[in-house]
Design a protein around this motif. Structure first.
Motif, short mmCIF file in Angstrom:
data_model
loop_
_atom_site.label_atom_id
_atom_site.label_comp_id
_atom_site.label_asym_id
_atom_site.label_seq_id
_atom_site.Cartn_x
_atom_site.Cartn_y
_atom_site.Cartn_z
N ARG A 131 0.83 -1.22 0.01
CA ARG A 131 0.11 -0.04 0.05
C ARG A 131 0.67 1.13 -0.11
NH1 ARG A 131 -3.99 -2.56 -1.59
NH2 ARG A 131 -5.92 -2.95 -0.33
N SER B 104 -6.49 3.80 2.13
CA SER B 104 -5.18 2.89 2.69
C SER B 104 -3.84 3.19 2.10
CB SER B 104 -5.42 1.54 2.70
OG SER B 104 -5.26 1.16 1.26
N VAL B 105 -3.84 3.59 0.88
CA VAL B 105 -2.78 3.88 -0.06
C VAL B 105 -2.27 5.43 0.59
CG1 VAL B 105 -1.51 4.73 -2.02
CG2 VAL B 105 -3.05 2.61 -2.04
#
Length: 177
Positions: free
Chosen positions: A15, A93-94
């Motif tokens: 991620r 999330s990244v």
């Protein structure tokens, strides 16, 4: 409706491997600005990801690293700002993982997922992938998995949803990040 749409592409399954970012700024349901950049990740590329989005290590050799990009965009991630994405759990999330990787503070903002809104508002669709929803709503998605094109499509999806259904059915799906 006022919001920022975002989309990340990643170099690998990690991620924190952001390799491109697209943002679309919407004011009063009108797309007023766009931002796109490649990002030089601090990780190796996976061929699977490159096959999806077409971005290679050679493409990002001279691209900025994420902390440089963050300086340009962090003003869009504030507690009262709505930031949307199609499959927002991935894009959020990244962002969080990439900021954590560089030891940077996590922003707080409002998040809305057009994947979730599409599932709720268009249950008849065979699936709720970005390209399927865009096609069903007659939204042109030029190059799927191009961060800017995906961002603009997600923004247009939300605009159509608010124009058709109003804001009320979407408010319950807003999350605080």
């Amino acid at each position: 409706m006022n919001f920022v749409a975002m989309d990340f592409e990643t170099a690998s399954a990690k991620r924190d491997s952001a390799v491109s970012l697209g943002l679309a700024i919407v004011r009063d349901n009108q797309l007023v600005d766009e931002f796109y950049t490649l990002i030089k990740p601090d990780t190796m590329f996976d061929r699977r990801n490159t096959r999806i989005h077409g971005i290679t290590e050679a493409d990002v050799v001279n691209a900025p690293v994420f902390p440089e990009v963050w300086e340009q965009i962090k003003q869009f991630y504030t507690p009262n700002q709505l930031v949307i994405a199609h499959n927002a759990s991935f894009d959020n999330s990244v962002l969080r993982a990439t900021l954590a990787h560089y030891g940077m503070a996590q922003p707080h903002y409002l998040s809305l997922d057009t994947l979730r809104t599409s599932r709720k508002l268009y249950p008849q669709l065979p699936n709720h992938k970005l390209n399927t929803v865009a096609e069903a709503l007659a939204i042109d998605l030029h190059h799927h998995h191009n961060a800017l094109d995906d961002t603009v499509a997600a923004a247009k999806i939300l605009v159509k949803q608010t124009e058709t259904f109003g804001v009320a059915p979407l408010k319950q799906l807003v999350k605080v990040i």
